[in-house]
Enzyme design. Structure first.
Site, mmCIF file in Angstrom:
data_model
loop_
_atom_site.group_PDB
_atom_site.id
_atom_site.type_symbol
_atom_site.label_atom_id
_atom_site.label_comp_id
_atom_site.label_asym_id
_atom_site.label_seq_id
_atom_site.Cartn_x
_atom_site.Cartn_y
_atom_site.Cartn_z
ATOM 1 N N ASP A 267 -44.315 -8.494 -3.840
ATOM 2 C CA ASP A 267 -44.381 -9.891 -3.412
ATOM 3 C C ASP A 267 -43.608 -10.742 -4.397
ATOM 4 O O ASP A 267 -43.443 -10.362 -5.559
ATOM 5 C CB ASP A 267 -45.833 -10.386 -3.369
ATOM 6 C CG ASP A 267 -46.356 -10.706 -4.759
ATOM 7 O OD1 ASP A 267 -46.350 -11.891 -5.148
ATOM 8 O OD2 ASP A 267 -46.738 -9.770 -5.487
ATOM 9 N N CYS A 305 -26.512 -11.754 10.749
ATOM 10 C CA CYS A 305 -27.920 -12.056 10.452
ATOM 11 C C CYS A 305 -28.559 -12.691 11.687
ATOM 12 O O CYS A 305 -27.997 -13.623 12.269
ATOM 13 C CB CYS A 305 -28.022 -12.997 9.259
ATOM 14 S SG CYS A 305 -29.713 -13.545 8.908
ATOM 15 N N CYS A 307 -31.197 -14.608 11.908
ATOM 16 C CA CYS A 307 -32.031 -15.794 11.683
ATOM 17 C C CYS A 307 -31.393 -17.029 12.322
ATOM 18 O O CYS A 307 -30.191 -17.070 12.570
ATOM 19 C CB CYS A 307 -32.253 -16.014 10.186
ATOM 20 S SG CYS A 307 -30.890 -16.881 9.356
ATOM 21 N N CYS A 310 -28.215 -18.645 10.641
ATOM 22 C CA CYS A 310 -26.936 -17.963 10.835
ATOM 23 C C CYS A 310 -26.494 -17.965 12.290
ATOM 24 O O CYS A 310 -25.296 -17.963 12.584
ATOM 25 C CB CYS A 310 -27.040 -16.524 10.322
ATOM 26 S SG CYS A 310 -27.282 -16.418 8.531
#
Length: 376
Positions: A267, A305, A307, A310
């Site tokens: 994490d 990408c 996302c 992008c």
């Protein structure tokens, strides 16, 4: 592991492993990166958006949640999952790291840590028993033992004292956790960068018995070379049939090196924090969207990408909203960074499963060495 929680290693490649942690709230594919939702939120993201990046589990912070809004309040409102609208697994840290970082605001004793809130100065006492109670009230799926994490560098005597105190607290955490079907308790190995202390800590934890084991006390100032030197041996001190969690790591190259050395879970606040400061992580390294070179660039941040940053926006737009301090800049770059991390984790899982990790790692470093695309 505890009833309702399971771990299966599906494949190995050298020391690296890929598998699944099974929980009543869903499966966690390993190696896994856990986005950090410090105060019951991953900053600048909706829970559904975090899930859309591929995250199987989030991390919540005991220290921050106990101070605001309060663990008892969260419990009265149905628990942390319902409170923050995240139905997948949640891991909560113990609060120890944050309390230890308060410096002059805290006093450490065998009982626990007495500290003043950084919010309003109110006085609190955090003990292994209270940490277990808070995490029970929050309802997290994976609970972490209360421990002391000294900053590095530190002398061996101080590291040994902190480690042995943490092992006594680990036993108290185990006793206070009790029998909670469907929930897991992880012990935390300490010992700094000293092999003998790491081994002593691991043996103490194994005698107590936990559902998973974390390697704590790294990424706290010792540098990557020292961290990797510990990871060359520390995971091997822990049971092979239980998950291994490296706390607070990290940068993409830290993650890749940790997976190579047998780590299953990690994490870090880095992808979300970077997104809020105009920094993007890509396969070709870090990109600073504040730089003027992006202001007329119509190209996406990273080709291929998936996302929203992008798929729908140019570097020029991202530069504009970052420079203008528009909230959408933090939203888009945080989504991109979390997406990049999850794509990286999927690549690592596939490579371990296919026995091609060495080639994947070589390609990872080669792409990063190229640097960002040339400016127009």
């Amino acid at each position: 592991m505890a009833t309702g929680i399971g771990f299966r290693v599906a494949a190995t490649d050298g020391a690296a492993r890929t598998g699944v942690i099974s929980t009543p709230r869903g499966q966690i594919r390993t190696p896994a990166f856990m986005p950090v939702g410090t105060a019951a939120t991953v900053k600048a993201m909706l829970p559904d958006s975090v899930a859309a990046t591929g995250a199987d589990i989030l991390l919540g912070n005991t220290y921050h949640l106990m101070l605001r809004p309060g663990a008892e309040r969260v419990a009265a409102l149905g628990g942390l999952h319902r409170f923050m609208n995240w139905q997948k697994p949640i891991l909560t840290d113990s609060g120890g790291f944050q309390v230890m970082s308060l410096g002059a605001l805290r006093k450490l004793t065998e009982e626990g840590v007495r500290f003043s809130s950084h919010i309003d100065g109110s006085k609190h006492m955090l003990t292994p028993e209270r940490s277990m109670e808070i995490q029970r009230l929050l309802g997290s799926d994976i609970v972490m033992c209360f421990d002391e994490c000294p900053a590095l560098p530190a002398d061996d005597a101080d590291v040994a004292r902190a480690m042995r105190l943490s092992m006594r607290w680990a036993q108290r955490s185990r006793d206070a956790f009790g029998d909670r079907p469907g929930h897991a308790l992880f012990g935390i190995m300490q010992g700094g960068v000293t092999r003998a202390l790491r081994e002593e800590s691991a043996e103490a934890l194994k005698r107590i018995g936990f559902d998973g084991y974390a390697i704590g006390g790294l990424a706290v100032g010792e540098g990557q070379e020292a961290m990797f030197s510990v990871l060359d041996y520390a995971p091997g001190f822990l049971p092979a049939d239980k998950p291994r969690y490296l706390m607070g790591v990290g940068k993409p190259d830290d993650i890749v090196g940790a997976v190579e050395r047998g780590i299953d879970m990690m994490d870090c606040v880095l992808p979300s924090r970077s997104g809020r400061t105009g920094q993007a992580w890509t396969a070709r390294g870090q990109v600073n969207l504040r730089n003027a070179r992006h202001r007329d660039d119509p190209r996406p941040l990273e080709d291929g990408c998936p996302c929203p940053a992008c798929r729908g926006y140019s570097r020029a737009y991202l530069h504009h909203v970052v420079k203008a301090d528009e909230i959408i800049g933090s939203m888009l770059l945080t989504w991109h960074n979390l997406q990049y991390y999850q794509v990286l984790m999927q690549g690592l899982r596939d490579a371990v499963a296919g026995g091609t990790l060495a080639g994947f790692v070589a390609g990872f470093h080669a792409r990063r060495a190229e640097g960002d695309i040339e400016p127009l």
